[in-house]
Write a protein that holds these residues in place. Sequence first.
Motif, PDB file in Angstrom:
ATOM      1  N   LYS A   2     -16.572  26.691  16.359  1.00 16.65           N
ATOM      2  CA  LYS A   2     -15.597  25.615  16.504  1.00 16.65           C
ATOM      3  C   LYS A   2     -16.229  24.508  17.338  1.00 16.65           C
ATOM      4  CE  LYS A   2     -12.091  25.581  19.613  1.00 16.65           C
ATOM      5  NZ  LYS A   2     -10.881  25.989  20.325  1.00 16.65           N
ATOM      6  N   ARG A   4     -15.478  21.069  19.708  1.00 12.70           N
ATOM      7  CA  ARG A   4     -14.453  20.331  20.443  1.00 12.70           C
ATOM      8  C   ARG A   4     -15.126  19.340  21.366  1.00 12.70           C
ATOM      9  NH1 ARG A   4     -14.548  21.839  25.596  1.00 12.70           N
ATOM     10  NH2 ARG A   4     -14.750  24.019  26.192  1.00 12.70           N
ATOM     11  N   ASP A  10     -17.145  21.880  31.169  1.00 13.43           N
ATOM     12  CA  ASP A  10     -18.174  22.519  30.351  1.00 13.43           C
ATOM     13  C   ASP A  10     -19.575  22.391  30.945  1.00 13.43           C
ATOM     14  OD1 ASP A  10     -16.234  23.123  28.395  1.00 13.43           O
ATOM     15  OD2 ASP A  10     -16.531  21.158  27.427  1.00 13.43           O
ATOM     16  N   LEU A  49     -18.556  26.218  20.060  1.00 14.05           N
ATOM     17  CA  LEU A  49     -18.184  27.513  20.613  1.00 14.05           C
ATOM     18  C   LEU A  49     -18.260  28.585  19.536  1.00 14.05           C
ATOM     19  CD1 LEU A  49     -15.970  25.264  21.948  1.00 14.05           C
ATOM     20  CD2 LEU A  49     -15.685  27.250  23.394  1.00 14.05           C
ATOM     21  N   GLY A  51     -16.707  32.185  19.466  1.00 17.15           N
ATOM     22  CA  GLY A  51     -15.730  32.880  20.301  1.00 17.15           C
ATOM     23  C   GLY A  51     -15.364  31.948  21.447  1.00 17.15           C
ATOM     24  N   ASP A  52     -15.497  32.428  22.672  1.00 15.44           N
ATOM     25  CA  ASP A  52     -15.210  31.603  23.849  1.00 15.44           C
ATOM     26  C   ASP A  52     -16.473  31.059  24.506  1.00 15.44           C
ATOM     27  OD1 ASP A  52     -12.481  32.019  23.609  1.00 15.44           O
ATOM     28  OD2 ASP A  52     -12.498  33.815  24.871  1.00 15.44           O
ATOM     29  N   GLU A  53     -17.648  31.330  23.914  1.00 13.88           N
ATOM     30  CA  GLU A  53     -18.915  30.933  24.529  1.00 13.88           C
ATOM     31  C   GLU A  53     -19.416  29.600  23.975  1.00 13.88           C
ATOM     32  OE1 GLU A  53     -23.541  32.491  25.014  1.00 13.88           O
ATOM     33  OE2 GLU A  53     -22.230  33.475  23.552  1.00 13.88           O
ATOM     34  N   ILE A  54     -19.750  28.678  24.891  1.00 20.54           N
ATOM     35  CA  ILE A  54     -20.398  27.436  24.483  1.00 20.54           C
ATOM     36  C   ILE A  54     -21.846  27.768  24.157  1.00 20.54           C
ATOM     37  CG2 ILE A  54     -21.174  25.146  25.241  1.00 20.54           C
ATOM     38  CD1 ILE A  54     -18.647  25.056  27.024  1.00 20.54           C
TER      39      ILE A  54
END
Length: 148
Positions: A2, A4, A10, A49, A51-54
């Motif tokens: 994803k 954003r 960040d 991203l 999952g939740d990882e950049i």
Amino acid sequence: MKLRTMTEADLPAVMAIERATFPLDAWSEGMMRGELAEMPRTRHYVVALVGDEIVAYAGLAAAGDQADVQTIAVLDKHQGTGIGGAMLTELLAEAGRRGAREIFLEVRADNPRAQGVYRHFGFEEIGTRRRYYDDGTDAIMMRRKLGD
């Protein structure tokens, strides 16, 4: 995956990617904060991203009818998965939304993989900046016309 908009929150993850990707000429956190301070006026930065990882980030500078890809960085283990291409597609789209007629970038002369990605996206080599990077490596200047 994803995409954003990048925020100051960040920066710890982005700076870790920056240092891992560009160990010889990484931007400082102050430089990155300066870029973010120009959003959305003349800058557009995104993070990717999984999952939740950049795992990646990219930035665009745009003014008038020109835009510049400021940076694209993807963690090593996620290279070759399409994330860089997705971010470049977003930067090209944003440049178009801002009315840019052409977009420029510099890429290390010793990075044929990145050069290939840029050529795939329609960028053409327009020159060389000798000893552009801190370690003395040349930069290949590239351009893509938009909206023709």
